[in-house]
Design an enzyme around this catalytic site. Sequence first.
Site, PDB file in Angstrom:
ATOM      1  N   HIS A 193       7.567  37.177 -13.900  1.00 43.95           N
ATOM      2  CA  HIS A 193       6.201  37.240 -13.361  1.00 43.95           C
ATOM      3  C   HIS A 193       5.842  38.562 -12.680  1.00 43.95           C
ATOM      4  CE1 HIS A 193       8.495  35.491  -9.848  1.00 43.95           C
ATOM      5  NE2 HIS A 193       7.812  36.426  -9.226  1.00 43.95           N
ATOM      6  N   ASP A 232      13.209  38.995  -7.222  1.00 50.02           N
ATOM      7  CA  ASP A 232      12.389  39.330  -8.381  1.00 50.02           C
ATOM      8  C   ASP A 232      13.265  39.979  -9.444  1.00 50.02           C
ATOM      9  OD1 ASP A 232       9.755  38.469  -7.770  1.00 50.02           O
ATOM     10  OD2 ASP A 232       9.582  40.083  -6.305  1.00 50.02           O
ATOM     11  N   ASP A 253       6.283  32.199  -6.771  1.00 48.24           N
ATOM     12  CA  ASP A 253       5.553  33.456  -6.611  1.00 48.24           C
ATOM     13  C   ASP A 253       4.680  33.808  -7.812  1.00 48.24           C
ATOM     14  OD1 ASP A 253       4.858  35.868  -5.327  1.00 48.24           O
ATOM     15  OD2 ASP A 253       6.460  36.957  -6.311  1.00 48.24           O
ATOM     16  N   HIS A 280      14.619  34.619  -3.275  1.00 47.00           N
ATOM     17  CA  HIS A 280      13.598  34.998  -4.255  1.00 47.00           C
ATOM     18  C   HIS A 280      13.813  36.428  -4.758  1.00 47.00           C
ATOM     19  CE1 HIS A 280       9.988  34.814  -6.557  1.00 47.00           C
ATOM     20  NE2 HIS A 280       9.636  35.982  -6.074  1.00 47.00           N
TER      21      HIS A 280
END
Length: 1017
Positions: free
Chosen positions: A576, A256, A366, A254
């Site tokens: 996000h 970001d 997320d 994950h």
Amino acid sequence: MQHYPDYTCERLHHLVQKIRETIYPETKPIDDMLVAGPVDRISYQEAQKLTDFRPARLGDQFGPLWATYWFQLKTVVPAEWKGRRVDLLWGTHSEATLWIDGQSIQGLNNEPTHHDQSARCDATLTACATGGETLNFQIEMACNRNFGAGGNSAYGFKNVSPYLLDRAEIALFDEKAWELYFDFLILQGLEAEHSKGMDKTWGGMLLSELNRFANTYDPDDRATWDAASAILKALYQNHNGSATHELSAIGHAHIDTAWLWPLAETERKCERTFSTVTTYMDSYPEFKFACSQAQQYEWIKQRNPALYERIREKVRNGQFIPVGGTWVEPDCNIPSGESLSRQFLLGQRFFMNEFGIRHEEFWNPDVFGYNGQIPQICRLSGIRRFLTQKLSWNRFNKPRHHTFTWEGIDGSEVFTHFPSLDTYTAMVTVADLRETVRNYKDHDRSRHSLMLFGYGDGGGGPTKRMIETLRRAKDLEGLPRTTIRSCDEFFSLLEADCTDRIRHIGEIYFEFHRGCYTTQAHTKRGNRKCEFLLHNAEFLAALAMSNTRACNKSGCQYPAAELEELWKILLVNQFHDILPGSSIGLVYEDAERHYAEIENRARALINSSIGALGLVSNSATSPDDSVVINTIGFPRAEVAETPKGEIVFIETPSYGYGQIIEAPDMVSASTTRTGSVILENSHLRAEMSKGGSLVSLTAKECNRETMAAPGNQILIYADTPNACDAWDVDPFHMEQESACPPAFSCSIIEQSPLRAAISYERKIGLKSGMRQIVRLDAASRRLEFHTEVDWHEDHKMLKAAFPVNVRAMNATYEMQFGCIERPTHFNTTYDLARYEVPGHKWADISEHGFGVALLSESKYGYSTFCNTMRLSLLRSPKHPDPQADMGEHSFAYAIMPHAGTWQQAGIVAESFRFNVPVLFARADSSVTRPASFVSVDDPNLVLDTIKKAEDSNALVLRLYECHGARGTAHLKCGLPYKHACFCNILEEVLSEAVVRDGMIRIPYTPFKIISLILRNN
């Protein structure tokens, strides 16, 4: 002799570390260390040109934040290590990459956690030393950590140690010690769980046998190791019964795309993480790693082709698993419906072109809530499955299920799973494995769940400890039966197993992070403006391409490559943690540059297309030679401002050319004896107080007073969330509301037959000011508030409030390709949770026969309680960006009373008109006007997008039903075409469309998204 359980458990706990210390029985300092820097984030090739290397020593400190250093290291392997594996042990309290022979081998990150005291500070230099050879390698050190400058305590920063070189060794690896360590670690962890519901017989046996191991094993006497190992191997023969929970595990990182670090650092995080996992795959053939976000693959393809080829190889052999189908993992509250469609269009096309993979799952673990059109957008993009987990954070109402069917507002369905450990960064401890089973909420209908494991958010991914743990946890009594599987393998098992599925209908609202609808207002405004700029650029380019006369004259070509590049820039900024406003300041400096680039290049494309159509853009306003260009799917008759600042009245059809005409109405402004100002036209009569409040607003068509109390209240709130500063607006902010002082200046600044405007100046908060122009145009049904704020508050929130003369149990808010009703009361905890909600261009509250809409051109946070509508304007959090929203802002909102329902009043059309100004050009003599190029005869259908097809010169038209109605519409297209087909978002033909008398017949159902391909061959 009897043992004592409490003492034995403590003894076993300490024994773990003793065994671990035997893994590297011998170490040797690196012989020669040179370092160059600080430098920028340069490529490996550029680093080879550095010349200012100097000696590096243990204890050296590096900086500043975001700087880069390159180390050149050389060391001789001891002769007695011949035939053995030699590892690097490295520590700088930072992120780093190991490079050998020009290849990025592995990421290094020695931020220890309580789960893994070494984290990732080791890497293999040679699997089999010849003894006496010289090893040469390089390390790229980044002066940042996994979470940027520090940690993510309360999503802010915390004090951490400096970037310090405190370990630089090569080490002899002992494989037998490694095996003993992990064999014992998992069993000791399982024994430590005996108090949490484990079978007492098995727990007692574990304790007894591990105690026997402790009495047998001597870390200093290898002669004891085989007998001790046999005790552990025998324990691993205790398997589960036939009925047990089946856990699928897949590695994940994950990453970001930006957050506590800028985009440029994310590129290196991807490089470090992907280098590591592809290296681990060579040693662990069962290891699988899932990675989403096409943009991250494209970065690696551009910056590290050799690594990209390793990824492609691992994709082919089924270990590196692309997932998700989107360009990035986007926010799902703020981007438009078309933006979300492009996330899937560009994402799926990338994965198909690069890997031959069509994704069936939307992977977005997320994200801060999901609008109710996501299922339909997924299905129209070839996706039927959905994975997320953030909803486990819900404050008031935890999700009731981990596996269910999610049904969108149109009826489309996606099969949904939330990993039951409620995280996408499982550390694969024994406690994690057991909690996965304990926490699963659907045992009565399913035996399967998924665990995503590995360091994440800042990347890193799985460690060897995690993979070794899973090797031993496959079918060990007391743990779920665990297998590393791909996402597709897991969902296939789950679909076959879980047939009695619970259904969730509509939006999946996240009961957290409500401040993300408002934080970083410049970014949100830039997003909205750029979405419409790209919309206009595509339509006009498609129009120019399809106009045979223009193309023959100028050789007009559709700028497909440039438009795709601009869309990708916009989509990246819809990640996000960017668009919601939850990143550091560097991220928003990048976003501001990106929006400026999109604006400049899109405007250039627009002007070029206008020129190709035989027009001259931004030119004269004489009614004799002016062409008004309407780029939305609704006709217009309104006041407009020309590029030269002149006010005119225009009339245009849908997606077409219009003209300047004489206005059918006039507006007036007058002052009362009390100092109030009356603005009035044929539709509205508004009374504004000299303090800036809306005292009265009469809708003349039904002779209704709109206001229940003075409106345009400028309210300020204490905004001090308990945690997650940039993310959250906590409910107690509603208890700390205060009205800003009335305006200290009021004057009529414009009074003409076409427009009347009042200017107000007022102080807001302790250090801020507002200038507001309230205006009414001839023939307009909306009263507009054009606002400039110089904002310098700390932990405050600013809202505009309108108490309206309406009673309704629900208010309606625009969302992507549709709308949603939400309660205006707090009857239940689900109602209470929605005290701040996302919306797009409008919100409406209506009773039978009358209603009121709020329109916004750049705001996304709304709240309606009882009869008071509030629009959130600004926030001022201090973490992670201390300068968030500080400075000057410009935005507008409007209030529009109406007779009947919001559907009958045409609120959707009015919101488009409020957001998208017309364009002006000067015509040559051959231009015929007015003319509509594309129109729909049904107000229930919005013609949202007109573009060129991805793989041909056909036109693609995207429409959606906006009112919750069903029927049949007819689309008229004045552009050349011979065949019309319905297609999906990926532009794959679904069925032929019926064309009669030059009209395309379009059946529709509530909130249906409809795409058409019009071919000219």
